[in-house]
Design a protein around this motif. Structure first.
Motif, PDB file in Angstrom:
ATOM      1  N   LYS A 211      10.443   0.394 -25.355  1.00  0.00           N
ATOM      2  CA  LYS A 211       9.765  -0.185 -26.511  1.00  0.00           C
ATOM      3  C   LYS A 211       8.859   0.831 -27.209  1.00  0.00           C
ATOM      4  O   LYS A 211       7.939   0.447 -27.935  1.00  0.00           O
ATOM      5  N   LYS A 213       9.367   2.831 -29.721  1.00  0.00           N
ATOM      6  CA  LYS A 213       9.423   2.783 -31.188  1.00  0.00           C
ATOM      7  C   LYS A 213       8.652   1.599 -31.747  1.00  0.00           C
ATOM      8  O   LYS A 213       7.890   1.731 -32.711  1.00  0.00           O
ATOM      9  N   SER A 214       8.858   0.419 -31.140  1.00  0.00           N
ATOM     10  CA  SER A 214       8.177  -0.779 -31.653  1.00  0.00           C
ATOM     11  C   SER A 214       6.673  -0.693 -31.429  1.00  0.00           C
ATOM     12  O   SER A 214       5.879  -1.142 -32.270  1.00  0.00           O
ATOM     13  N   GLU A 215       6.261  -0.101 -30.289  1.00  0.00           N
ATOM     14  CA  GLU A 215       4.831   0.044 -30.025  1.00  0.00           C
ATOM     15  C   GLU A 215       4.207   1.097 -30.942  1.00  0.00           C
ATOM     16  O   GLU A 215       3.051   0.960 -31.354  1.00  0.00           O
ATOM     17  N   GLU A 216       4.981   2.138 -31.254  1.00  0.00           N
ATOM     18  CA  GLU A 216       4.492   3.133 -32.213  1.00  0.00           C
ATOM     19  C   GLU A 216       4.288   2.483 -33.578  1.00  0.00           C
ATOM     20  O   GLU A 216       3.292   2.743 -34.264  1.00  0.00           O
ATOM     21  N   LYS A 217       5.222   1.610 -33.943  1.00  0.00           N
ATOM     22  CA  LYS A 217       5.101   0.909 -35.224  1.00  0.00           C
ATOM     23  C   LYS A 217       3.895  -0.017 -35.227  1.00  0.00           C
ATOM     24  O   LYS A 217       3.163  -0.114 -36.222  1.00  0.00           O
ATOM     25  N   ARG A 218       3.677  -0.689 -34.085  1.00  0.00           N
ATOM     26  CA  ARG A 218       2.527  -1.594 -33.968  1.00  0.00           C
ATOM     27  C   ARG A 218       1.213  -0.836 -34.113  1.00  0.00           C
ATOM     28  O   ARG A 218       0.293  -1.273 -34.803  1.00  0.00           O
ATOM     29  N   ASP A 220       0.890   2.106 -35.590  1.00  0.00           N
ATOM     30  CA  ASP A 220       0.835   2.618 -36.958  1.00  0.00           C
ATOM     31  C   ASP A 220       0.299   1.564 -37.921  1.00  0.00           C
ATOM     32  O   ASP A 220      -0.423   1.889 -38.871  1.00  0.00           O
ATOM     33  N   ASN A 221       0.651   0.290 -37.679  1.00  0.00           N
ATOM     34  CA  ASN A 221       0.213  -0.789 -38.569  1.00  0.00           C
ATOM     35  C   ASN A 221      -1.311  -0.942 -38.543  1.00  0.00           C
ATOM     36  O   ASN A 221      -1.954  -0.998 -39.596  1.00  0.00           O
ATOM     37  N   ASP A 224      -2.924   2.269 -39.889  1.00  0.00           N
ATOM     38  CA  ASP A 224      -2.799   2.349 -41.348  1.00  0.00           C
ATOM     39  C   ASP A 224      -3.761   1.377 -42.024  1.00  0.00           C
ATOM     40  O   ASP A 224      -4.336   1.690 -43.075  1.00  0.00           O
TER      41      ASP A 224
END
Length: 577
Positions: A211, A213-218, A220-221, A224
Protein backbone atom coordinates in the motif's frame (compact mmCIF):
# COMPACT_ATOMS: atom_id res chain seq x y z
CA UNK A 1 -2.66 34.27 25.34
CA UNK A 2 -2.57 36.96 28.05
CA UNK A 3 -3.21 34.33 30.74
CA UNK A 4 -0.27 32.19 29.67
CA UNK A 5 2.07 35.16 29.22
CA UNK A 6 1.25 36.72 32.59
CA UNK A 7 1.41 33.37 34.42
CA UNK A 8 4.87 32.44 33.21
CA UNK A 9 6.61 35.77 32.59
CA UNK A 10 5.96 37.03 36.11
CA UNK A 11 8.38 34.33 37.32
CA UNK A 12 11.19 36.24 35.60
CA UNK A 13 10.06 39.76 36.46
CA UNK A 14 13.58 40.86 37.48
CA UNK A 15 15.08 39.81 34.15
CA UNK A 16 12.10 41.28 32.27
CA UNK A 17 12.55 44.63 34.03
CA UNK A 18 16.29 44.60 33.28
CA UNK A 19 15.62 43.83 29.61
CA UNK A 20 13.08 46.66 29.42
CA UNK A 21 15.51 49.11 31.02
CA UNK A 22 18.17 48.18 28.48
CA UNK A 23 15.64 48.56 25.65
CA UNK A 24 14.73 52.01 26.97
CA UNK A 25 18.42 53.00 27.02
CA UNK A 26 18.76 51.68 23.48
CA UNK A 27 15.73 53.65 22.28
CA UNK A 28 16.79 56.91 23.95
CA UNK A 29 20.30 56.58 22.51
CA UNK A 30 18.84 55.93 19.09
CA UNK A 31 16.68 59.05 19.33
CA UNK A 32 19.47 61.29 20.56
CA UNK A 33 22.00 60.41 17.84
CA UNK A 34 20.19 62.08 14.88
CA UNK A 35 19.83 65.25 16.97
CA UNK A 36 23.59 65.29 17.60
CA UNK A 37 24.16 64.70 13.90
CA UNK A 38 21.96 67.71 13.04
CA UNK A 39 23.86 69.89 15.50
CA UNK A 40 27.22 68.90 13.97
CA UNK A 41 25.95 69.81 10.49
CA UNK A 42 24.26 73.07 11.53
CA UNK A 43 26.74 74.34 14.13
CA UNK A 44 29.97 72.58 13.19
CA UNK A 45 30.23 71.82 9.49
CA UNK A 46 28.27 74.89 8.35
CA UNK A 47 30.41 77.21 10.51
CA UNK A 48 33.68 75.29 10.09
CA UNK A 49 34.03 74.88 13.88
CA UNK A 50 36.37 71.89 14.27
CA UNK A 51 36.29 71.92 18.08
CA UNK A 52 32.50 71.68 18.10
CA UNK A 53 32.64 68.84 15.58
CA UNK A 54 35.11 66.93 17.78
CA UNK A 55 33.08 67.46 20.95
CA UNK A 56 29.77 66.48 19.35
CA UNK A 57 31.49 63.57 17.57
CA UNK A 58 32.77 62.31 20.93
CA UNK A 59 29.24 62.40 22.30
CA UNK A 60 28.01 60.49 19.25
CA UNK A 61 30.69 57.84 19.77
CA UNK A 62 29.75 57.52 23.46
CA UNK A 63 26.05 57.15 22.70
CA UNK A 64 26.81 54.68 19.89
CA UNK A 65 28.76 52.47 22.32
CA UNK A 66 25.94 52.79 24.84
CA UNK A 67 23.46 51.84 22.11
CA UNK A 68 25.46 48.73 21.13
CA UNK A 69 25.88 47.59 24.75
CA UNK A 70 22.20 48.08 25.55
CA UNK A 71 21.14 46.26 22.36
CA UNK A 72 23.38 43.27 23.10
CA UNK A 73 22.23 43.10 26.74
CA UNK A 74 18.55 43.42 25.85
CA UNK A 75 18.83 40.68 23.20
CA UNK A 76 20.63 38.39 25.66
CA UNK A 77 17.96 38.75 28.35
CA UNK A 78 15.12 38.47 25.83
CA UNK A 79 16.57 35.20 24.49
CA UNK A 80 17.15 33.87 28.01
CA UNK A 81 13.61 34.71 29.17
CA UNK A 82 11.94 33.25 26.07
CA UNK A 83 13.96 30.01 26.40
CA UNK A 84 13.03 29.64 30.09
CA UNK A 85 9.42 30.46 29.27
CA UNK A 86 9.29 27.66 26.67
CA UNK A 87 11.01 25.24 29.07
CA UNK A 88 8.46 25.85 31.84
CA UNK A 89 5.51 25.71 29.46
CA UNK A 90 6.66 22.41 27.94
CA UNK A 91 7.26 20.99 31.41
CA UNK A 92 3.76 21.91 32.61
CA UNK A 93 2.20 20.54 29.42
CA UNK A 94 4.09 17.27 29.85
CA UNK A 95 3.10 16.91 33.51
CA UNK A 96 -0.50 17.70 32.64
CA UNK A 97 -0.63 15.06 29.92
CA UNK A 98 0.95 12.56 32.30
CA UNK A 99 -1.99 13.15 34.67
CA UNK A 100 -4.53 12.38 31.93
CA UNK A 101 -6.46 9.14 31.78
CA UNK A 102 -6.44 7.16 28.57
CA UNK A 103 -9.80 8.72 27.71
CA UNK A 104 -8.32 12.22 28.00
CA UNK A 105 -5.40 11.30 25.75
CA UNK A 106 -7.76 9.73 23.21
CA UNK A 107 -9.83 12.94 23.24
CA UNK A 108 -6.91 15.09 22.05
CA UNK A 109 -5.04 12.46 20.04
CA UNK A 110 -1.37 11.59 20.39
CA UNK A 111 -0.28 13.51 17.28
CA UNK A 112 -2.06 16.67 18.45
CA UNK A 113 -0.50 16.49 21.93
CA UNK A 114 2.97 16.16 20.39
CA UNK A 115 2.34 19.19 18.14
CA UNK A 116 1.08 21.24 21.08
CA UNK A 117 4.19 20.44 23.13
CA UNK A 118 6.59 21.24 20.30
CA UNK A 119 5.40 23.52 17.49
CA UNK A 120 2.76 25.41 19.49
CA UNK A 121 5.17 26.13 22.34
CA UNK A 122 7.77 27.27 19.79
CA UNK A 123 5.32 29.75 18.24
CA UNK A 124 4.68 31.39 21.62
CA UNK A 125 8.39 31.35 22.46
CA UNK A 126 9.16 33.30 19.28
CA UNK A 127 6.41 35.78 20.08
CA UNK A 128 7.86 36.34 23.58
CA UNK A 129 11.29 36.92 22.05
CA UNK A 130 9.91 39.48 19.58
CA UNK A 131 7.72 41.13 22.23
CA UNK A 132 10.60 41.70 24.63
CA UNK A 133 12.52 43.43 21.85
CA UNK A 134 9.61 45.31 20.28
CA UNK A 135 6.96 46.12 22.89
CA UNK A 136 9.16 48.79 24.53
CA UNK A 137 11.50 49.69 21.69
CA UNK A 138 8.82 50.26 19.04
CA UNK A 139 6.52 52.57 21.07
CA UNK A 140 9.42 54.66 22.43
CA UNK A 141 10.97 54.92 18.97
CA UNK A 142 7.64 55.80 17.36
CA UNK A 143 6.43 58.30 19.98
CA UNK A 144 9.90 59.71 20.66
CA UNK A 145 10.60 59.91 16.94
CA UNK A 146 7.38 61.85 16.38
CA UNK A 147 8.23 64.31 19.16
CA UNK A 148 11.79 64.80 17.88
CA UNK A 149 10.54 65.18 14.30
CA UNK A 150 8.14 67.92 15.40
CA UNK A 151 11.04 69.64 17.16
CA UNK A 152 12.96 69.65 13.89
CA UNK A 153 10.09 71.08 11.81
CA UNK A 154 6.40 71.36 12.68
CA UNK A 155 5.21 71.88 9.10
CA UNK A 156 6.91 68.79 7.68
CA UNK A 157 5.64 66.76 10.66
CA UNK A 158 2.09 67.03 9.32
CA UNK A 159 3.12 64.32 6.81
CA UNK A 160 2.89 61.84 9.72
CA UNK A 161 -0.89 62.36 9.76
CA UNK A 162 -0.97 60.66 6.36
CA UNK A 163 1.91 58.16 6.61
CA UNK A 164 1.01 56.46 9.94
CA UNK A 165 -2.74 55.87 9.17
CA UNK A 166 -1.77 54.44 5.77
CA UNK A 167 0.57 51.93 7.39
CA UNK A 168 -2.06 51.11 10.04
CA UNK A 169 -4.64 50.31 7.34
CA UNK A 170 -2.20 47.94 5.61
CA UNK A 171 -1.40 46.12 8.86
CA UNK A 172 -5.09 45.85 9.86
CA UNK A 173 -6.09 44.44 6.47
CA UNK A 174 -3.33 41.82 6.51
CA UNK A 175 -4.06 40.69 10.08
CA UNK A 176 -7.79 40.39 9.44
CA UNK A 177 -7.15 37.98 6.59
CA UNK A 178 -4.27 36.10 8.20
CA UNK A 179 -5.70 35.18 11.64
CA UNK A 180 -8.21 32.50 10.41
CA UNK A 181 -5.53 30.98 8.18
CA UNK A 182 -3.05 30.72 11.07
CA UNK A 183 -5.63 28.88 13.18
CA UNK A 184 -6.32 26.52 10.30
CA UNK A 185 -2.60 25.85 9.81
CA UNK A 186 -2.15 24.43 13.32
CA UNK A 187 -5.00 21.94 12.81
CA UNK A 188 -3.58 20.88 9.45
CA UNK A 189 -0.14 20.47 11.02
CA UNK A 190 -1.79 18.06 13.48
CA UNK A 191 -3.12 16.07 10.53
CA UNK A 192 0.34 15.83 8.93
CA UNK A 193 1.83 14.61 12.22
CA UNK A 194 -0.98 12.09 12.70
CA UNK A 195 -0.63 10.58 9.22
CA UNK A 196 3.18 10.53 9.45
CA UNK A 197 3.02 8.81 12.85
CA UNK A 198 0.69 6.16 11.43
CA UNK A 199 3.08 5.56 8.54
CA UNK A 200 6.07 5.09 10.83
CA UNK A 201 4.24 2.82 13.26
CA UNK A 202 2.47 0.80 10.60
CA UNK A 203 5.24 0.60 8.02
CA UNK A 204 5.33 -3.23 8.12
CA UNK A 205 1.60 -3.51 7.49
CA UNK A 206 1.83 -0.98 4.66
CA UNK A 207 4.61 -2.94 2.98
CA UNK A 208 2.96 -6.30 3.60
CA UNK A 209 -0.20 -5.15 1.81
CA UNK A 210 1.76 -3.26 -0.90
CA UNK A 211 0.00 0.00 0.00
CA UNK A 212 3.00 2.30 -0.38
CA UNK A 213 1.45 4.22 -3.30
CA UNK A 214 -1.92 4.79 -1.64
CA UNK A 215 -0.27 5.83 1.64
CA UNK A 216 2.04 8.19 -0.24
CA UNK A 217 -1.04 9.71 -1.85
CA UNK A 218 -2.74 10.00 1.54
CA UNK A 219 0.26 11.81 2.99
CA UNK A 220 0.55 14.02 -0.09
CA UNK A 221 -3.09 15.08 0.38
CA UNK A 222 -2.68 16.28 3.98
CA UNK A 223 0.76 17.74 3.20
CA UNK A 224 -0.61 19.60 0.19
CA UNK A 225 -3.52 20.87 2.28
CA UNK A 226 -1.07 22.35 4.81
CA UNK A 227 1.15 23.70 2.02
CA UNK A 228 -1.72 25.49 0.26
CA UNK A 229 -2.79 27.16 3.50
CA UNK A 230 0.82 28.17 4.25
CA UNK A 231 1.13 29.61 0.74
CA UNK A 232 -2.03 31.68 1.24
CA UNK A 233 -0.68 33.06 4.50
CA UNK A 234 2.74 33.83 3.05
CA UNK A 235 1.19 35.53 0.03
CA UNK A 236 -0.70 37.81 2.37
CA UNK A 237 2.37 38.54 4.46
CA UNK A 238 4.47 38.98 1.32
CA UNK A 239 2.25 41.91 0.41
CA UNK A 240 3.01 43.60 3.72
CA UNK A 241 6.69 44.40 3.29
CA UNK A 242 6.49 45.80 -0.29
CA UNK A 243 3.47 47.94 0.62
CA UNK A 244 5.15 49.30 3.75
CA UNK A 245 8.40 49.90 1.83
CA UNK A 246 6.41 51.70 -0.87
CA UNK A 247 4.87 53.96 1.77
CA UNK A 248 8.31 54.56 3.31
CA UNK A 249 9.95 55.41 -0.02
CA UNK A 250 7.11 57.68 -1.12
CA UNK A 251 7.32 59.36 2.27
CA UNK A 252 11.06 59.90 1.84
CA UNK A 253 10.58 61.41 -1.64
CA UNK A 254 7.79 63.73 -0.48
CA UNK A 255 9.73 64.84 2.61
CA UNK A 256 12.84 65.54 0.52
CA UNK A 257 10.72 67.47 -1.98
CA UNK A 258 8.97 69.69 0.55
CA UNK A 259 12.04 69.85 2.79
CA UNK A 260 14.20 71.16 -0.03
CA UNK A 261 11.62 73.88 -0.67
CA UNK A 262 11.75 74.92 3.00
CA UNK A 263 15.57 74.89 3.00
CA UNK A 264 15.55 77.00 -0.16
CA UNK A 265 13.23 79.51 1.52
CA UNK A 266 15.47 79.59 4.61
CA UNK A 267 12.73 78.22 6.90
CA UNK A 268 14.70 75.11 7.78
CA UNK A 269 18.44 74.30 8.19
CA UNK A 270 19.80 71.40 6.14
CA UNK A 271 20.90 69.52 9.29
CA UNK A 272 17.30 69.54 10.56
CA UNK A 273 16.12 67.93 7.33
CA UNK A 274 18.70 65.15 7.73
CA UNK A 275 17.59 64.54 11.33
CA UNK A 276 13.93 64.77 10.32
CA UNK A 277 14.39 62.09 7.68
CA UNK A 278 16.16 59.87 10.20
CA UNK A 279 13.31 60.28 12.70
CA UNK A 280 10.71 59.51 10.04
CA UNK A 281 12.63 56.36 9.12
CA UNK A 282 12.81 55.36 12.79
CA UNK A 283 9.05 55.87 13.15
CA UNK A 284 8.34 53.79 10.06
CA UNK A 285 10.80 51.07 11.12
CA UNK A 286 9.10 50.96 14.53
CA UNK A 287 5.76 50.43 12.84
CA UNK A 288 7.28 47.65 10.74
CA UNK A 289 8.75 46.08 13.88
CA UNK A 290 5.30 46.23 15.48
CA UNK A 291 3.85 44.66 12.36
CA UNK A 292 6.31 41.79 12.72
CA UNK A 293 4.87 41.17 16.18
CA UNK A 294 1.31 41.48 14.86
CA UNK A 295 2.15 38.94 12.14
CA UNK A 296 3.32 36.45 14.76
CA UNK A 297 0.55 37.22 17.25
CA UNK A 298 -2.38 35.45 15.49
CA UNK A 299 -0.46 32.21 14.99
CA UNK A 300 0.90 32.35 18.53
CA UNK A 301 -2.59 33.11 19.84
CA UNK A 302 -3.97 30.06 18.03
CA UNK A 303 -1.17 28.00 19.58
CA UNK A 304 -1.86 29.51 23.01
CA UNK A 305 -5.54 28.54 22.75
CA UNK A 306 -4.55 24.95 21.98
CA UNK A 307 -2.07 24.84 24.87
CA UNK A 308 -4.59 26.46 27.22
CA UNK A 309 -7.13 23.81 26.22
CA UNK A 310 -4.76 21.10 27.47
CA UNK A 311 -3.69 22.94 30.63
CA UNK A 312 -7.29 23.73 31.62
CA UNK A 313 -8.60 20.23 30.98
CA UNK A 314 -9.37 18.56 34.27
CA UNK A 315 -8.33 14.88 34.23
CA UNK A 316 -11.35 12.58 34.30
CA UNK A 317 -9.51 10.40 36.81
CA UNK A 318 -8.33 12.23 39.92
CA UNK A 319 -6.87 11.21 43.25
CA UNK A 320 -8.76 11.40 46.53
CA UNK A 321 -8.01 14.48 48.64
CA UNK A 322 -7.33 12.21 51.61
CA UNK A 323 -6.00 8.98 50.09
CA UNK A 324 -6.13 5.77 52.09
CA UNK A 325 -2.78 4.03 52.59
CA UNK A 326 -2.72 0.29 52.01
CA UNK A 327 -1.34 -1.29 55.17
CA UNK A 328 -1.54 -5.03 54.65
CA UNK A 329 -0.86 -5.12 50.88
CA UNK A 330 -1.98 -8.72 50.59
CA UNK A 331 -3.12 -8.16 47.00
CA UNK A 332 -6.77 -9.28 46.99
CA UNK A 333 -8.54 -7.73 43.99
CA UNK A 334 -12.35 -7.59 44.09
CA UNK A 335 -14.68 -6.54 41.27
CA UNK A 336 -18.12 -5.62 42.59
CA UNK A 337 -20.84 -5.13 39.97
CA UNK A 338 -18.43 -3.25 37.71
CA UNK A 339 -19.85 -1.68 34.55
CA UNK A 340 -17.78 0.33 32.10
CA UNK A 341 -18.61 2.31 28.99
CA UNK A 342 -16.24 4.32 26.81
CA UNK A 343 -17.10 7.96 26.25
CA UNK A 344 -19.78 8.47 23.61
CA UNK A 345 -20.18 4.68 23.21
CA UNK A 346 -23.72 3.45 22.65
CA UNK A 347 -23.51 0.59 25.14
CA UNK A 348 -21.25 -0.59 27.96
CA UNK A 349 -18.22 -2.74 27.14
CA UNK A 350 -18.46 -4.52 30.53
CA UNK A 351 -21.62 -5.19 32.56
CA UNK A 352 -22.04 -6.21 36.17
CA UNK A 353 -18.65 -7.89 36.52
CA UNK A 354 -18.12 -9.45 39.96
CA UNK A 355 -15.29 -11.75 41.02
CA UNK A 356 -12.40 -11.92 43.49
CA UNK A 357 -8.73 -12.57 42.66
CA UNK A 358 -6.89 -13.84 45.75
CA UNK A 359 -3.22 -13.94 46.78
CA UNK A 360 -1.43 -17.16 45.93
CA UNK A 361 -4.04 -17.87 43.24
CA UNK A 362 -4.07 -17.40 39.49
CA UNK A 363 -7.14 -15.75 37.99
CA UNK A 364 -7.56 -16.04 34.24
CA UNK A 365 -9.83 -13.97 31.98
CA UNK A 366 -10.84 -15.47 28.65
CA UNK A 367 -13.38 -14.70 25.97
CA UNK A 368 -13.72 -14.01 22.28
CA UNK A 369 -12.12 -11.01 20.61
CA UNK A 370 -13.89 -7.80 21.61
CA UNK A 371 -15.45 -9.22 24.77
CA UNK A 372 -13.63 -6.62 26.95
CA UNK A 373 -10.81 -8.67 28.49
CA UNK A 374 -8.10 -6.01 28.16
CA UNK A 375 -10.53 -3.26 29.12
CA UNK A 376 -11.33 -5.15 32.33
CA UNK A 377 -7.75 -5.29 33.55
CA UNK A 378 -7.05 -1.71 32.43
CA UNK A 379 -9.58 -0.67 35.05
CA UNK A 380 -7.39 -2.01 37.88
CA UNK A 381 -4.52 0.54 37.48
CA UNK A 382 -7.20 3.19 36.72
CA UNK A 383 -6.16 3.76 33.13
CA UNK A 384 -9.92 4.08 32.74
CA UNK A 385 -12.49 4.80 35.45
CA UNK A 386 -15.37 2.41 36.16
CA UNK A 387 -18.76 3.76 35.09
CA UNK A 388 -20.62 1.92 37.83
CA UNK A 389 -19.75 -0.42 40.69
CA UNK A 390 -16.30 -0.50 42.27
CA UNK A 391 -12.95 -2.30 42.32
CA UNK A 392 -11.28 -2.96 45.67
CA UNK A 393 -7.76 -3.95 46.68
CA UNK A 394 -7.63 -5.49 50.14
CA UNK A 395 -11.10 -4.11 50.82
CA UNK A 396 -10.26 -0.51 49.83
CA UNK A 397 -11.90 1.15 46.81
CA UNK A 398 -9.08 1.93 44.35
CA UNK A 399 -10.54 5.43 43.92
CA UNK A 400 -9.62 6.13 47.54
CA UNK A 401 -5.97 5.17 47.02
CA UNK A 402 -3.24 7.46 45.73
CA UNK A 403 -2.15 6.66 42.17
CA UNK A 404 1.37 6.00 43.38
CA UNK A 405 0.26 3.57 46.10
CA UNK A 406 -2.14 1.78 43.73
CA UNK A 407 0.24 1.36 40.84
CA UNK A 408 3.21 0.60 43.08
CA UNK A 409 1.41 -2.57 44.16
CA UNK A 410 0.97 -3.71 40.53
CA UNK A 411 3.30 -5.44 38.12
CA UNK A 412 1.68 -4.73 34.75
CA UNK A 413 2.74 -6.42 31.50
CA UNK A 414 0.76 -4.85 28.62
CA UNK A 415 -0.56 -6.60 25.56
CA UNK A 416 1.94 -4.79 23.36
CA UNK A 417 5.39 -5.25 24.89
CA UNK A 418 7.16 -1.89 24.93
CA UNK A 419 10.79 -1.27 25.85
CA UNK A 420 12.40 2.12 26.36
CA UNK A 421 15.59 3.24 24.66
CA UNK A 422 18.59 2.58 26.89
CA UNK A 423 19.93 -0.79 28.02
CA UNK A 424 18.40 -4.07 29.16
CA UNK A 425 19.42 -3.20 32.72
CA UNK A 426 17.73 0.23 32.61
CA UNK A 427 14.53 -1.39 31.33
CA UNK A 428 14.54 -4.11 33.99
CA UNK A 429 15.13 -1.53 36.73
CA UNK A 430 12.27 0.64 35.47
CA UNK A 431 10.01 -0.38 38.35
CA UNK A 432 12.77 -0.75 40.93
CA UNK A 433 15.63 1.71 40.65
CA UNK A 434 17.84 -0.05 43.18
CA UNK A 435 17.50 -3.50 41.59
CA UNK A 436 20.73 -5.52 41.77
CA UNK A 437 22.24 -7.50 38.90
CA UNK A 438 21.43 -10.68 40.81
CA UNK A 439 17.74 -9.71 40.91
CA UNK A 440 17.79 -8.90 37.20
CA UNK A 441 19.36 -12.24 36.23
CA UNK A 442 16.87 -14.03 38.48
CA UNK A 443 13.97 -12.26 36.74
CA UNK A 444 15.42 -13.03 33.31
CA UNK A 445 15.75 -16.71 34.23
CA UNK A 446 12.10 -16.92 35.28
CA UNK A 447 11.00 -15.06 32.14
CA UNK A 448 13.02 -17.51 29.98
CA UNK A 449 15.14 -14.60 28.70
CA UNK A 450 18.44 -15.40 30.42
CA UNK A 451 19.85 -17.49 27.57
CA UNK A 452 19.54 -14.90 24.80
CA UNK A 453 20.69 -12.03 27.08
CA UNK A 454 23.83 -13.99 28.05
CA UNK A 455 24.65 -14.44 24.37
CA UNK A 456 24.67 -10.66 23.80
CA UNK A 457 28.19 -9.10 23.87
CA UNK A 458 27.23 -6.52 26.52
CA UNK A 459 24.72 -8.74 28.36
CA UNK A 460 22.71 -6.54 30.77
CA UNK A 461 24.29 -3.43 29.27
CA UNK A 462 23.22 -4.39 25.75
CA UNK A 463 21.58 -1.39 24.01
CA UNK A 464 17.82 -1.26 23.50
CA UNK A 465 16.37 0.82 20.67
CA UNK A 466 13.20 2.84 21.13
CA UNK A 467 10.31 0.40 21.49
CA UNK A 468 12.79 -2.50 21.62
CA UNK A 469 12.81 -2.78 17.83
CA UNK A 470 16.23 -4.46 17.89
CA UNK A 471 14.63 -7.52 19.56
CA UNK A 472 12.06 -9.99 18.27
CA UNK A 473 8.47 -9.93 19.48
CA UNK A 474 9.04 -12.91 21.78
CA UNK A 475 12.20 -11.41 23.23
CA UNK A 476 10.46 -8.10 23.92
CA UNK A 477 7.62 -9.94 25.62
CA UNK A 478 9.97 -11.92 27.87
CA UNK A 479 11.92 -8.77 28.80
CA UNK A 480 8.63 -7.02 29.68
CA UNK A 481 7.68 -9.95 31.91
CA UNK A 482 11.14 -9.86 33.55
CA UNK A 483 10.65 -6.12 34.18
CA UNK A 484 7.47 -6.86 36.14
CA UNK A 485 9.15 -9.69 38.08
CA UNK A 486 12.04 -7.44 39.17
CA UNK A 487 9.51 -5.11 40.77
CA UNK A 488 8.20 -7.94 43.00
CA UNK A 489 4.67 -6.54 43.30
CA UNK A 490 1.76 -8.03 45.23
CA UNK A 491 -0.41 -8.14 42.11
CA UNK A 492 0.78 -9.36 38.70
CA UNK A 493 -1.30 -8.46 35.63
CA UNK A 494 -0.49 -10.16 32.34
CA UNK A 495 -2.50 -8.82 29.40
CA UNK A 496 -2.12 -11.58 26.82
CA UNK A 497 1.62 -11.43 27.54
CA UNK A 498 2.44 -14.98 26.40
CA UNK A 499 1.02 -14.77 22.87
CA UNK A 500 4.42 -14.42 21.14
CA UNK A 501 5.93 -17.42 22.96
CA UNK A 502 6.04 -20.95 21.64
CA UNK A 503 4.24 -23.64 23.67
CA UNK A 504 7.42 -24.99 25.27
CA UNK A 505 8.68 -21.56 26.39
CA UNK A 506 5.18 -20.66 27.55
CA UNK A 507 4.96 -23.80 29.70
CA UNK A 508 8.46 -23.30 31.16
CA UNK A 509 7.76 -19.66 31.96
CA UNK A 510 4.44 -20.41 33.69
CA UNK A 511 6.06 -23.18 35.72
CA UNK A 512 8.89 -20.88 36.87
CA UNK A 513 6.45 -18.05 37.48
CA UNK A 514 4.30 -20.23 39.74
CA UNK A 515 7.03 -20.46 42.40
CA UNK A 516 7.93 -16.75 42.12
CA UNK A 517 4.32 -15.59 42.53
CA UNK A 518 3.15 -18.12 45.14
CA UNK A 519 2.29 -15.32 47.60
CA UNK A 520 1.06 -12.82 45.01
CA UNK A 521 -2.18 -12.34 43.11
CA UNK A 522 -1.85 -13.23 39.43
CA UNK A 523 -4.37 -12.06 36.82
CA UNK A 524 -3.87 -13.32 33.29
CA UNK A 525 -5.71 -12.34 30.11
CA UNK A 526 -5.15 -15.03 27.50
CA UNK A 527 -6.28 -15.87 24.00
CA UNK A 528 -4.56 -19.25 24.17
CA UNK A 529 -6.53 -21.62 26.39
CA UNK A 530 -3.52 -23.84 27.09
CA UNK A 531 -2.01 -20.96 29.08
CA UNK A 532 -4.79 -20.93 31.67
CA UNK A 533 -5.98 -24.56 31.99
CA UNK A 534 -4.52 -24.85 35.49
CA UNK A 535 -5.72 -21.44 36.74
CA UNK A 536 -7.46 -21.40 40.14
CA UNK A 537 -10.27 -19.21 38.77
CA UNK A 538 -11.24 -18.68 35.14
CA UNK A 539 -13.57 -15.79 34.22
CA UNK A 540 -15.35 -16.34 30.89
CA UNK A 541 -16.72 -13.23 29.18
CA UNK A 542 -19.58 -13.09 26.71
CA UNK A 543 -19.44 -10.91 23.61
CA UNK A 544 -21.69 -8.37 25.35
CA UNK A 545 -19.25 -7.93 28.26
CA UNK A 546 -21.10 -10.01 30.83
CA UNK A 547 -19.74 -13.03 32.68
CA UNK A 548 -20.73 -16.27 31.00
CA UNK A 549 -19.24 -18.38 33.78
CA UNK A 550 -16.49 -18.59 36.36
CA UNK A 551 -14.69 -21.46 38.07
CA UNK A 552 -11.95 -23.97 37.39
CA UNK A 553 -11.40 -25.62 34.02
CA UNK A 554 -13.19 -28.84 34.94
CA UNK A 555 -16.19 -26.96 36.37
CA UNK A 556 -16.53 -24.71 33.34
CA UNK A 557 -16.30 -27.65 30.94
CA UNK A 558 -19.43 -28.99 32.60
CA UNK A 559 -21.39 -25.79 33.15
CA UNK A 560 -20.32 -23.15 30.56
CA UNK A 561 -21.14 -23.62 26.88
CA UNK A 562 -19.12 -20.54 25.84
CA UNK A 563 -16.01 -21.93 27.52
CA UNK A 564 -16.49 -25.41 26.05
CA UNK A 565 -16.69 -23.98 22.54
CA UNK A 566 -13.61 -21.84 23.15
CA UNK A 567 -11.58 -24.83 24.41
CA UNK A 568 -12.73 -27.19 21.65
CA UNK A 569 -11.80 -24.63 19.00
CA UNK A 570 -8.18 -24.64 20.23
CA UNK A 571 -7.38 -28.02 21.78
CA UNK A 572 -7.81 -31.64 20.61
CA UNK A 573 -10.69 -33.42 22.32
CA UNK A 574 -8.39 -35.64 24.44
CA UNK A 575 -6.76 -32.52 26.01
CA UNK A 576 -10.03 -30.82 26.97
CA UNK A 577 -10.99 -33.32 29.65
Amino acid sequence: MRTILSKYLKQYYKEVILALVLLTVQAVSNLYLPNLNADIINNGVAKGDLNYIMQAGGKMLLFSLLLVGAAVGATFFASRISAKFAQDLRRDLYYKVMSFSQNDIDKFGTASLITRNTNDVYQIQMLVLIMLNVMILAPIMAIGGAIMAIRQDVVLSTSLLVIIPLMGIVVFFLMRKAIPLFRSMQVKLDNVNRVLREKLMGVRVIRAFVKEKSEEKRFDNVNDDLTQTAIKVNRLLALGMPLLMLIMNLSTVSILWFGSMRIDSGAMPIGNLTAFLTYIMEILISIMMAMMMFVMWPRAEASADRIKEVLETEPTITESDNPVILKSKKGTVSFKNVTFRYEEAERPVLRNISFEAKPGKTTAIVGSTGSGKSTLINLIPRFYEVTDGKIEIDGVDIRELSMEDLRDSLGFVPQKAYLFSGTIASNLAYGKKDATEEEMWHALEIAQAKDFVEELPDKLQAPVDQGGTNFSGGQRQRLSIARAIVKKPKIYIFDDSFSALDNRTDANLREALKEETKNATVIIVAQRVSTILNADLIIVLNDDGTIAGQGKHSELMRSCEVYRELVKSQLPEEETA
